[in-house]
Scaffold this active site. Structure first.
Site, PDB file in Angstrom:
ATOM      1  N   HIS A 287       0.801  -1.232   0.000  1.00  0.00           N
ATOM      2  CA  HIS A 287       0.000   0.000   0.000  1.00  0.00           C
ATOM      3  C   HIS A 287       0.832   1.280   0.000  1.00  0.00           C
ATOM      4  O   HIS A 287       0.282   2.364  -0.177  1.00  0.00           O
ATOM      5  CB  HIS A 287      -0.926   0.021   1.219  1.00  0.00           C
ATOM      6  N   ARG A 288       2.143   1.184   0.180  1.00  0.00           N
ATOM      7  CA  ARG A 288       2.936   2.410   0.295  1.00  0.00           C
ATOM      8  C   ARG A 288       3.092   3.092  -1.059  1.00  0.00           C
ATOM      9  O   ARG A 288       3.291   2.437  -2.084  1.00  0.00           O
ATOM     10  CB  ARG A 288       4.304   2.104   0.904  1.00  0.00           C
TER      11      ARG A 288
END
Length: 361
Positions: free
Chosen positions: A209-210
């Protein structure tokens, strides 16, 4: 003494649950500590927050600031304005924040400007990467915190180097591990287990998700392709974060062993993690959970604020170059992944130690 306990995003809920339960237990023994649970609304959909309250037996929030979405600045501003209004109307004696999300920093600032003391649970951890919003949140929060509750000796050292006096640092352990150990026997088999006919140690769990990994289509596509190419056909179960899903849908990637699913509630997700061959992630918190459960973990980041998961635990920092995935997967499948050990004070009693400290303070 009234303590505001702040929660705003998914990682917070695992960290506040044992603190709430410890306060409730202490009240039964005559403690004067009282709490007010403040949900900032930073994560506002059921999969990202609501399920956690139900599964972890967290009471309904006393206050929901309903900050919602927005840019970093917009969300920070909305939380600060709304929390300040709450404190002006009904002040507390101490604001207790956890972790490193936007809510952590915003509520700390609002409280401190009203001369309310701040306690930070999970204080002192550092990635030293200022491109990460979470690192800014950690640094700002710790710069105005009064009482620091830490998870590791490394965190203690970081705070001391920044000039924090020993008497304000309390090495207590990791509340997220309190939650993990308390609920491990309650993990629930998700529907995807039967749907995909999964078998223990015969699939890999992925979470990404980064921004550095998922915001650029070519970068995300490269990572996914390398993972698939070196997975030896093993099922890849990918509970996909909303941020990642928006980019992924444009990639046109389909593989028989790559299974995208909705984000899972806490008990179902950790059922999968505990039984996985390995986890591939860019999350910090998951690396702590895999360390305690003894599950091999590969972190697709160039740095980590949780070095103990690499130095002691089962985690390895691979970086963000997709070409680092192949050698790590080869090591995994050869059976030579390190076993790891559990860091000091990650024993399920952290929240009790925090409450003991607060009672003395």
């Amino acid at each position: 003494m009234l303590i505001d306990i702040i929660a705003g995003a998914r990682p917070n809920f695992m960290k506040i649950a044992p603190i709430i339960h410890a306060i409730q237990k202490a009240e039964d023994s005559g403690s004067k500590l009282k709490y007010r649970l403040v949900h900032t609304g930073q994560h506002y959909d059921k999969k990202m927050s609501g399920d956690f309250f139900e599964q972890l037996n967290i009471p309904h929030p006393d206050v929901n600031l309903e900050s919602g979405s927005g840019t970093q600045a917009e969300q920070t501003a909305k939380i600060m304005v709304r929390y300040e209004a709450l404190l002006l109307e009904k002040p507390c004696d101490l604001t207790l924040v956890v972790g490193d999300v936007t809510s952590t920093m915003a509520c700390s600032i609002a409280a401190k400007k009203l001369n309310i003391k701040v306690a930070h649970v999970e204080a002192g951890i550092r990635s030293f990467d200022l491109s990460m919003p979470e690192e800014i949140n950690r640094m700002v929060t710790d710069s105005i915190t009064d009482y620091f509750f830490t998870t590791s000796e490394r965190a203690n050292s970081n705070l001391k180097r920044a000039g924090v006096e020993d008497e304000r640092i309390f090495f207590v352990g990791n509340t997220m591990i309190d939650t993990l150990l308390k609920n491990r026997s309650r993990f629930m088999r998700p529907e995807v287990w039967d749907e995909l006919k999964l078998k223990e140690s015969n699939y890999i769990v992925m979470t990404l998700h980064r921004p550095a990994n998922v915001d650029e289509e070519h970068k995300l596509k490269g990572l996914i392709q390398e993972i698939v190419d070196h997975s030896q056909g093993m099922p890849l179960v990918f509970p996909i974060h909303p941020r990642t899903a928006k980019v992924f849908e444009n990639l046109g990637i389909t593989h028989d062993n790559l299974h995208l699913i909705e984000p899972l509630p806490y008990l179902e997700f950790n059922f999968l993690v505990e039984r996985a061959k390995a986890v591939i992630t860019d999350s910090g918190g998951i690396t702590e959970e895999t360390t305690v459960m003894g599950v091999p973990c590969m972190t697709l980041r160039d740095n980590t604020e949780r070095p103990e998961t690499c130095e002691l635990g089962t985690n390895e920092l691979l970086g963000t170059n997709p070409k680092s995935i192949g050698p790590a997967m080869a090591k995994l499948f050869s059976g030579s992944w390190k076993k790891g050990e559990i860091p000091k004070l990650w024993d399920g009693k952290t929240a009790e130690r925090i409450i003991e400290c607060l009672n003395k303070l």
